[in-house]
Design a protein around this motif. Structure first.
Motif, PDB file in Angstrom:
ATOM      1  N   ALA A  23       0.823  -1.214   0.000  1.00  0.00           N
ATOM      2  CA  ALA A  23       0.000   0.000   0.000  1.00  0.00           C
ATOM      3  C   ALA A  23       0.860   1.269   0.000  1.00  0.00           C
ATOM      4  CB  ALA A  23      -0.928  -0.003   1.213  1.00  0.00           C
ATOM      5  N   GLY A  24       2.181   1.099   0.012  1.00  0.00           N
ATOM      6  CA  GLY A  24       3.082   2.259  -0.046  1.00  0.00           C
ATOM      7  C   GLY A  24       3.442   2.821   1.315  1.00  0.00           C
ATOM      8  N   ILE A  25       3.042   2.133   2.372  1.00  0.00           N
ATOM      9  CA  ILE A  25       3.381   2.590   3.729  1.00  0.00           C
ATOM     10  C   ILE A  25       4.833   2.203   4.011  1.00  0.00           C
ATOM     11  CG2 ILE A  25       2.828   2.370   6.184  1.00  0.00           C
ATOM     12  CD1 ILE A  25      -0.086   1.734   5.321  1.00  0.00           C
ATOM     13  N   ARG A  26       5.584   3.150   4.549  1.00  0.00           N
ATOM     14  CA  ARG A  26       6.996   2.907   4.837  1.00  0.00           C
ATOM     15  C   ARG A  26       7.330   3.436   6.230  1.00  0.00           C
ATOM     16  NH1 ARG A  26       6.024   0.684   0.818  1.00  0.00           N
ATOM     17  NH2 ARG A  26       7.067   0.755  -1.212  1.00  0.00           N
ATOM     18  N   GLY A  27       8.525   3.097   6.699  1.00  0.00           N
ATOM     19  CA  GLY A  27       9.091   3.765   7.863  1.00  0.00           C
ATOM     20  C   GLY A  27       8.757   3.162   9.211  1.00  0.00           C
ATOM     21  N   TRP A  28       8.283   1.929   9.220  1.00  0.00           N
ATOM     22  CA  TRP A  28       8.025   1.317  10.528  1.00  0.00           C
ATOM     23  C   TRP A  28       9.202   0.440  10.928  1.00  0.00           C
ATOM     24  CZ3 TRP A  28       5.470  -0.686   6.176  1.00  0.00           C
ATOM     25  CH2 TRP A  28       5.713  -2.026   5.880  1.00  0.00           C
ATOM     26  N   ARG A  29       9.234   0.091  12.195  1.00  0.00           N
ATOM     27  CA  ARG A  29      10.198  -0.881  12.698  1.00  0.00           C
ATOM     28  C   ARG A  29       9.456  -2.102  13.204  1.00  0.00           C
ATOM     29  NH1 ARG A  29      15.367   1.086  14.994  1.00  0.00           N
ATOM     30  NH2 ARG A  29      15.844   3.004  13.863  1.00  0.00           N
ATOM     31  N   ASN A  30      10.114  -3.237  13.105  1.00  0.00           N
ATOM     32  CA  ASN A  30       9.507  -4.490  13.554  1.00  0.00           C
ATOM     33  C   ASN A  30      10.016  -4.880  14.934  1.00  0.00           C
ATOM     34  OD1 ASN A  30       8.254  -4.751  11.073  1.00  0.00           O
ATOM     35  ND2 ASN A  30       9.923  -5.962  10.218  1.00  0.00           N
ATOM     36  N   ASN A  31       9.128  -5.455  15.733  1.00  0.00           N
ATOM     37  CA  ASN A  31       9.509  -6.078  17.008  1.00  0.00           C
ATOM     38  C   ASN A  31      10.449  -5.214  17.841  1.00  0.00           C
ATOM     39  OD1 ASN A  31       9.550  -8.596  14.786  1.00  0.00           O
ATOM     40  ND2 ASN A  31       8.219  -8.808  16.547  1.00  0.00           N
TER      41      ASN A  31
ATOM     42  N   HIS B 205       7.173  -4.862  23.598  1.00  0.00           N
ATOM     43  CA  HIS B 205       7.825  -5.271  22.343  1.00  0.00           C
ATOM     44  C   HIS B 205       6.838  -5.349  21.173  1.00  0.00           C
ATOM     45  CE1 HIS B 205      11.071  -7.397  24.985  1.00  0.00           C
ATOM     46  NE2 HIS B 205      10.956  -6.114  25.213  1.00  0.00           N
ATOM     47  N   PRO B 206       6.303  -4.181  20.785  1.00  0.00           N
ATOM     48  CA  PRO B 206       5.252  -4.193  19.749  1.00  0.00           C
ATOM     49  C   PRO B 206       5.736  -4.769  18.417  1.00  0.00           C
ATOM     50  CG  PRO B 206       5.498  -2.007  20.742  1.00  0.00           C
ATOM     51  CD  PRO B 206       6.628  -2.833  21.240  1.00  0.00           C
ATOM     52  N   ASP B 207       4.791  -5.367  17.675  1.00  0.00           N
ATOM     53  CA  ASP B 207       5.089  -5.987  16.391  1.00  0.00           C
ATOM     54  C   ASP B 207       5.534  -4.952  15.352  1.00  0.00           C
ATOM     55  OD1 ASP B 207       4.239  -8.545  17.313  1.00  0.00           O
ATOM     56  OD2 ASP B 207       2.169  -7.878  17.097  1.00  0.00           O
ATOM     57  N   ILE B 208       4.867  -3.806  15.358  1.00  0.00           N
ATOM     58  CA  ILE B 208       5.124  -2.766  14.355  1.00  0.00           C
ATOM     59  C   ILE B 208       5.091  -1.410  15.066  1.00  0.00           C
ATOM     60  CG2 ILE B 208       4.154  -1.593  12.315  1.00  0.00           C
ATOM     61  CD1 ILE B 208       2.961  -4.426  11.571  1.00  0.00           C
ATOM     62  N   VAL B 209       6.136  -0.592  14.824  1.00  0.00           N
ATOM     63  CA  VAL B 209       6.211   0.707  15.490  1.00  0.00           C
ATOM     64  C   VAL B 209       6.564   1.811  14.489  1.00  0.00           C
ATOM     65  CG1 VAL B 209       7.412   2.103  17.226  1.00  0.00           C
ATOM     66  CG2 VAL B 209       6.986  -0.315  17.663  1.00  0.00           C
ATOM     67  N   PHE B 210       5.757   2.870  14.477  1.00  0.00           N
ATOM     68  CA  PHE B 210       6.111   4.108  13.784  1.00  0.00           C
ATOM     69  C   PHE B 210       6.551   5.082  14.865  1.00  0.00           C
ATOM     70  CE2 PHE B 210       3.114   1.994  11.026  1.00  0.00           C
ATOM     71  CZ  PHE B 210       3.629   2.203   9.755  1.00  0.00           C
ATOM     72  N   LYS B 211       7.859   5.131  15.074  1.00  0.00           N
ATOM     73  CA  LYS B 211       8.366   5.808  16.256  1.00  0.00           C
ATOM     74  C   LYS B 211       8.065   7.308  16.259  1.00  0.00           C
ATOM     75  CE  LYS B 211      12.117   4.903  19.416  1.00  0.00           C
ATOM     76  NZ  LYS B 211      13.434   4.284  19.610  1.00  0.00           N
ATOM     77  N   ARG B 212       8.401   7.989  15.162  1.00  0.00           N
ATOM     78  CA  ARG B 212       8.201   9.439  15.134  1.00  0.00           C
ATOM     79  C   ARG B 212       6.729   9.810  15.211  1.00  0.00           C
ATOM     80  NH1 ARG B 212       9.990  11.889  10.265  1.00  0.00           N
ATOM     81  NH2 ARG B 212      10.087   9.786   9.441  1.00  0.00           N
TER      82      ARG B 212
END
Ligand SMILES: [Zn+2]
Length: 141
Positions: free
Chosen positions: A34-42, A49-56
């Motif tokens: 879907a074009g979503i970017r910039g997350w971190r895993n685990n 310890h979330p599965d997916i994090v958009f920190k900013r």
């Protein structure tokens, strides 16, 4: 696909290889598509310890397995050792709720998806993520 996104993807895939369940992988693939970017895993630095994090953007996503986390629609307690399973699943479910509250108190937006939602309606899951990300002024590049 260009070399950069190829390498990001293979790095991501290698990182998630060991720990991730398939609904999480399905969600990440759909987010990527879907074009979503910039997350971190685990994330190991964030509570739970979330599965997916958009920190900013302060957005956290959990994917909850229907059995282990006590989905009201799909979780069927095994008939053997019923008390053991009931207590275990109830505790997991209570812990999830408390964790979401703690994270929200820290200013995070917390999204939780059931495994069955990802299996049956991945599009609405990705839309929900998209809407939250857009509202938090997310930039895609
Ligand atoms: Zn379910």
């Amino acid at each position: 696909m260009d070399n950069v996104s190829q390498s990001i993807r293979s790095r991501t895939m290698s990182r998630i290889h060991a720990t991730n369940t398939s609904p999480e992988i399905k969600l990440r693939k759909a987010m990527w598509a879907a074009g979503i970017r910039g997350w971190r895993n685990n994330s190991s630095t964030i509570l739970g310890h979330p599965d997916i994090v958009f920190k900013r953007k302060k957005v956290i996503i959990f994917v909850d397995g229907c059995f282990w986390h006590g989905c009201p629609l799909c979780c069927r307690i095994p008939t053997s050792r019923r008390e053991y399973w009931e207590s275990k699943i109830f505790k997991n479910n209570a812990r999830d709720k408390k964790l979401s509250e703690q994270l929200e108190a820290e200013g995070w937006i917390v999204l939780r998806f059931w495994e069955h939602e990802i299996k049956k309606n991945i599009v609405s899951c990705v839309k929900a993520i998209f809407n939250v990300i857009i509202r938090s002024n997310y930039s895609f590049r």
